[in-house]
Design an enzyme around this catalytic site. Structure first.
Site, PDB file in Angstrom:
ATOM      1  N   CYS A   1      35.356  36.833  38.574  1.00 39.69           N
ATOM      2  CA  CYS A   1      35.403  38.254  38.202  1.00 39.69           C
ATOM      3  C   CYS A   1      36.559  38.921  38.921  1.00 39.69           C
ATOM      4  O   CYS A   1      37.710  38.672  38.606  1.00 39.69           O
ATOM      5  CB  CYS A   1      34.059  38.917  38.449  1.00 39.69           C
ATOM      6  SG  CYS A   1      33.301  38.538  40.046  1.00 39.69           S
ATOM      7  N   SER A   2      36.270  39.759  39.903  1.00 41.39           N
ATOM      8  CA  SER A   2      37.373  40.461  40.567  1.00 41.39           C
ATOM      9  C   SER A   2      37.049  40.744  42.033  1.00 41.39           C
ATOM     10  O   SER A   2      37.411  41.789  42.553  1.00 41.39           O
ATOM     11  CB  SER A   2      37.682  41.764  39.832  1.00 41.39           C
ATOM     12  OG  SER A   2      36.512  42.563  39.773  1.00 41.39           O
ATOM     13  N   CYS A   3      36.348  39.827  42.690  1.00 41.34           N
ATOM     14  CA  CYS A   3      36.038  40.018  44.104  1.00 41.34           C
ATOM     15  C   CYS A   3      37.341  40.166  44.887  1.00 41.34           C
ATOM     16  O   CYS A   3      38.289  39.413  44.676  1.00 41.34           O
ATOM     17  CB  CYS A   3      35.223  38.844  44.638  1.00 41.34           C
ATOM     18  SG  CYS A   3      33.641  38.691  43.787  1.00 41.34           S
TER      19      CYS A   3
ATOM     20  N   CYS B   1      39.912  35.602  42.397  1.00 42.42           N
ATOM     21  CA  CYS B   1      38.478  35.463  42.140  1.00 42.42           C
ATOM     22  C   CYS B   1      38.405  34.886  40.740  1.00 42.42           C
ATOM     23  O   CYS B   1      38.737  35.570  39.775  1.00 42.42           O
ATOM     24  CB  CYS B   1      37.738  36.797  42.206  1.00 42.42           C
ATOM     25  SG  CYS B   1      36.042  36.606  41.625  1.00 42.42           S
TER      26      CYS B   1
HETATM   27 CO   LIG Z   1      34.360  37.988  41.775  1.00 45.62          CO
END
Ligand SMILES: [Co+2]
Length: 139
Positions: free
Chosen positions: A39-41, A36
């Site tokens: 962010c951190s999907c 991602c």
């Molecule tokens: Co994300």
């Protein structure tokens, strides 16, 4: 492959961040890597909490700019001709890698095959474990 959300739900994995899941399959010619960049999907419902490195800025940029280098740092050597496809997860679409089945596992049970599949192989930074290493856990 046709409906990953439905497939994982049928195994009891459902809930937030598991919707809109797409599975991408590794083959002899194509290796898939998930990131991602924003962010951190991450497919939490299937893989649990994302590892710290997944959220790091270097991983998020280098998975796109230098995927082969990233794989080498994880000790993952690909055939030079294989193409690496990087998939950028978002809050709308999350990806899960289907690792390539190792040779000589044709007669293995689902239970045994499971031991070859690590979290990292489903993010795409590693391959499925070779049959001799089936007992090792995630690092
Ligand atoms: Co994300």
């Amino acid at each position: 492959m046709n409906d990953a959300t439905e497939a994982v739900a049928s195994l009891g994995y459902c809930g937030r961040q598991g919707e809109h899941l797409e599975v991408v399959e590794n083959t002899d010619d194509i290796h898939n890597l998930v990131v991602c960049t924003l962010c951190s999907c991450y497919p939490w419902t299937v893989l649990g909490l994302p590892p710290a490195w997944y959220k790091s800025a270097p991983y998020r940029s280098r998975a796109v700019s230098d995927p082969r280098g990233v794989l080498e740092e994880f000790g993952t050597k690909l055939n030079e001709k294989s193409i690496i496809r990087t998939w950028d997860s978002t809050s709308e679409m999350r990806y899960l890698v289907l690792p390539q089945r190792p040779a000589d596992t044709e007669n293995w049970s689902e239970q045994d095959l499971r031991q070859l599949v690590s979290r990292n192989s489903m993010i795409g930074v590693e391959l499925a474990r070779s049959p001799e290493l089936a007992e090792e856990g995630d690092k």
